[in-house]
Design a protein around this motif. Structure first.
Motif, mmCIF file in Angstrom:
data_model
loop_
_atom_site.group_PDB
_atom_site.id
_atom_site.type_symbol
_atom_site.label_atom_id
_atom_site.label_comp_id
_atom_site.label_asym_id
_atom_site.label_seq_id
_atom_site.Cartn_x
_atom_site.Cartn_y
_atom_site.Cartn_z
ATOM 1 N N MET A 1 18.421 57.983 53.035
ATOM 2 C CA MET A 1 19.820 58.351 53.235
ATOM 3 C C MET A 1 19.948 59.872 53.251
ATOM 4 N N LEU A 2 20.822 60.366 54.116
ATOM 5 C CA LEU A 2 21.105 61.795 54.195
ATOM 6 C C LEU A 2 22.408 62.098 53.460
ATOM 7 N N GLN A 3 22.330 63.052 52.545
ATOM 8 C CA GLN A 3 23.511 63.444 51.787
ATOM 9 C C GLN A 3 23.681 64.962 51.861
ATOM 10 N N LEU A 4 24.833 65.398 52.312
ATOM 11 C CA LEU A 4 25.174 66.814 52.411
ATOM 12 C C LEU A 4 26.223 67.104 51.344
ATOM 13 N N HIS A 5 25.986 68.158 50.578
ATOM 14 C CA HIS A 5 26.920 68.476 49.497
ATOM 15 C C HIS A 5 27.321 69.940 49.534
ATOM 16 N N ASN A 6 28.609 70.166 49.808
ATOM 17 C CA ASN A 6 29.234 71.481 49.700
ATOM 18 C C ASN A 6 28.489 72.571 50.481
ATOM 19 N N LEU A 7 28.114 72.264 51.735
ATOM 20 C CA LEU A 7 27.395 73.248 52.558
ATOM 21 C C LEU A 7 28.315 74.381 52.985
ATOM 22 N N ARG A 8 27.788 75.595 52.882
ATOM 23 C CA ARG A 8 28.531 76.782 53.314
ATOM 24 C C ARG A 8 27.588 77.714 54.080
ATOM 25 N N LYS A 9 28.161 78.381 55.099
ATOM 26 C CA LYS A 9 27.376 79.322 55.890
ATOM 27 C C LYS A 9 28.274 80.440 56.393
ATOM 28 N N HIS A 10 27.748 81.677 56.304
ATOM 29 C CA HIS A 10 28.459 82.856 56.792
ATOM 30 C C HIS A 10 27.660 83.519 57.903
ATOM 31 N N TYR A 11 28.374 84.005 58.910
ATOM 32 C CA TYR A 11 27.782 84.855 59.950
ATOM 33 C C TYR A 11 28.682 86.072 60.128
ATOM 34 N N ASP A 12 28.082 87.254 60.038
ATOM 35 C CA ASP A 12 28.826 88.501 60.229
ATOM 36 C C ASP A 12 30.076 88.556 59.353
ATOM 37 N N GLY A 13 29.927 88.112 58.120
ATOM 38 C CA GLY A 13 31.029 88.179 57.171
ATOM 39 C C GLY A 13 32.071 87.094 57.309
ATOM 40 N N ILE A 58 21.176 69.666 50.775
ATOM 41 C CA ILE A 58 20.973 68.502 51.630
ATOM 42 C C ILE A 58 19.836 67.696 51.030
ATOM 43 N N HIS A 59 20.081 66.420 50.818
ATOM 44 C CA HIS A 59 19.056 65.534 50.270
ATOM 45 C C HIS A 59 18.739 64.433 51.282
ATOM 46 N N LEU A 60 17.469 64.190 51.468
ATOM 47 C CA LEU A 60 16.980 63.118 52.317
ATOM 48 C C LEU A 60 16.177 62.169 51.448
ATOM 49 N N ASN A 61 16.632 60.923 51.373
ATOM 50 C CA ASN A 61 15.990 59.926 50.513
ATOM 51 C C ASN A 61 15.900 60.412 49.073
ATOM 52 N N GLY A 62 16.957 61.092 48.630
ATOM 53 C CA GLY A 62 17.026 61.564 47.259
ATOM 54 C C GLY A 62 16.233 62.822 46.970
ATOM 55 N N ARG A 63 15.655 63.434 47.976
ATOM 56 C CA ARG A 63 14.798 64.609 47.802
ATOM 57 C C ARG A 63 15.386 65.775 48.584
ATOM 58 N N ALA A 64 15.496 66.942 47.979
ATOM 59 C CA ALA A 64 16.066 68.109 48.634
ATOM 60 C C ALA A 64 15.187 68.537 49.811
ATOM 61 N N LEU A 65 15.822 68.935 50.924
ATOM 62 C CA LEU A 65 15.044 69.314 52.109
ATOM 63 C C LEU A 65 14.006 70.401 51.833
ATOM 64 N N PRO A 66 14.318 71.451 51.049
ATOM 65 C CA PRO A 66 13.302 72.485 50.814
ATOM 66 C C PRO A 66 12.066 71.976 50.081
ATOM 67 N N ASP A 67 12.162 70.810 49.460
ATOM 68 C CA ASP A 67 11.011 70.255 48.750
ATOM 69 C C ASP A 67 10.021 69.570 49.686
ATOM 70 N N TYR A 68 10.414 69.350 50.941
ATOM 71 C CA TYR A 68 9.510 68.777 51.938
ATOM 72 C C TYR A 68 8.670 69.886 52.564
ATOM 73 N N SER A 69 7.406 69.611 52.835
ATOM 74 C CA SER A 69 6.640 70.510 53.688
ATOM 75 C C SER A 69 7.133 70.334 55.122
ATOM 76 N N ARG A 70 6.811 71.293 55.976
ATOM 77 C CA ARG A 70 7.252 71.201 57.366
ATOM 78 C C ARG A 70 6.701 69.932 58.021
ATOM 79 N N ARG A 71 5.460 69.624 57.724
ATOM 80 C CA ARG A 71 4.847 68.434 58.315
ATOM 81 C C ARG A 71 5.496 67.162 57.789
ATOM 82 N N GLU A 72 5.773 67.098 56.487
ATOM 83 C CA GLU A 72 6.432 65.922 55.913
ATOM 84 C C GLU A 72 7.805 65.706 56.532
#
Length: 251
Positions: A1-13, A58-72
């Motif tokens: 399952m994909l879960q997005l929580h409180n995502l925020r992004k800024h560009y040029d202020g 962002i969590h995929l299958n209960g695991r945060a995306l940065p915790d995945y290697s690129r290949r995984e």
């Protein structure tokens, strides 16, 4: 399952994504819609792990995306961008075989070759497998790119405006294929779409964005409401029904 929580992004202020939270169901086709600059493609790029959020997770299958290697992660998520930098002298087979790189690292096994053949067959490209990409029509190239994504054999497929630059016939064929990916192969497809008719007719859920935030998320019937769409797009809409699904007509 994909879960997005409180995502925020800024560009040029400027904050272009404002506290986006979503739980995306599996084995469904989900459209991200909204005006240009609403934040939908930025969110899709965050889910693809190509753009880092300034805040949120962002969590995929209960695991945060940065915790995945690129290949995984490439074995879980496949992403097809709007713009493609591909060599014109690749054959269709060579392009589709790139989808197996996260597994084979370029050394194709029998299983890899079987999945490539399956993807070519599903996209009706077997007879064109030895053709070079510059010998194909725009619709055929788009099918080859989808076949590459399909050969990657991931649960989630992310598409950024996949009908761009396609005529009505090929765009409709592509959306029919997207529907088959979900219904026949059990894929979860998340895509940015500008054509509300396609979103209404081929998707299960719609997430509408406005000014960087989620304006509404729900089933097609819940989102495709005249008053709501007028507010989001600042354009008048008249909705009709076709086979029990609402279609948006621009006037």
């Amino acid at each position: 399952m994909l879960q997005l929580h409180n995502l925020r992004k800024h560009y040029d202020g400027k904050e272009v994504v404002k506290g986006v939270s979503l739980q995306l169901p599996e084995r469904q086709v989900i459209a991200l819609i909204g005006p240009n600059g609403a934040g939908k493609s930025t969110v899709l790029h965050m889910v693809a792990h190509l753009t880092a959020p300034d805040a949120g997770t962002i969590h995929l299958n209960g695991r945060a995306l940065p915790d995945y290697s690129r290949r995984e992660l490439a074995q879980e998520l496949a992403f097809l961008a709007q713009q493609h930098q591909i060599a014109s002298k690749l054959t269709v087979y060579e392009l589709v075989s790139f989808g197996r790189f996260p597994y084979s690292q370029g050394q194709l096994t029998e299983q890899d070759q079987a999945l490539i053949a399956q993807a070519l067959d599903f996209m009706e490209l077997t007879a064109l497998s030895e053709r070079f990409l510059d010998e194909l029509s725009g619709g055929q190239r788009q099918r080859a790119l989808i076949a590459m994504v399909l050969a990657q054999d991931t649960k989630y497929i992310l598409l950024d405006e996949p009908t761009n630059n396609l005529d009505l016939y090929h765009a409709t064929k592509l959306m029919t294929t997207v529907r088959r990916l979900c219904d026949e192969l059990g894929k979860t497809v998340i895509m940015v779409l500008h054509d509300l008719n396609y979103a209404a007719f081929y998707c299960d859920y719609i997430c509408a964005f406005k000014e960087g935030a989620i304006a509404r998320y729900g089933t097609v019937s819940e989102v495709m409401q005249e008053d709501f769409l007028r507010e989001v797009y600042q354009v008048d809409f008249t909705l009709t029904q076709h086979k029990g699904k609402p279609l948006a007509l621009h006037f």
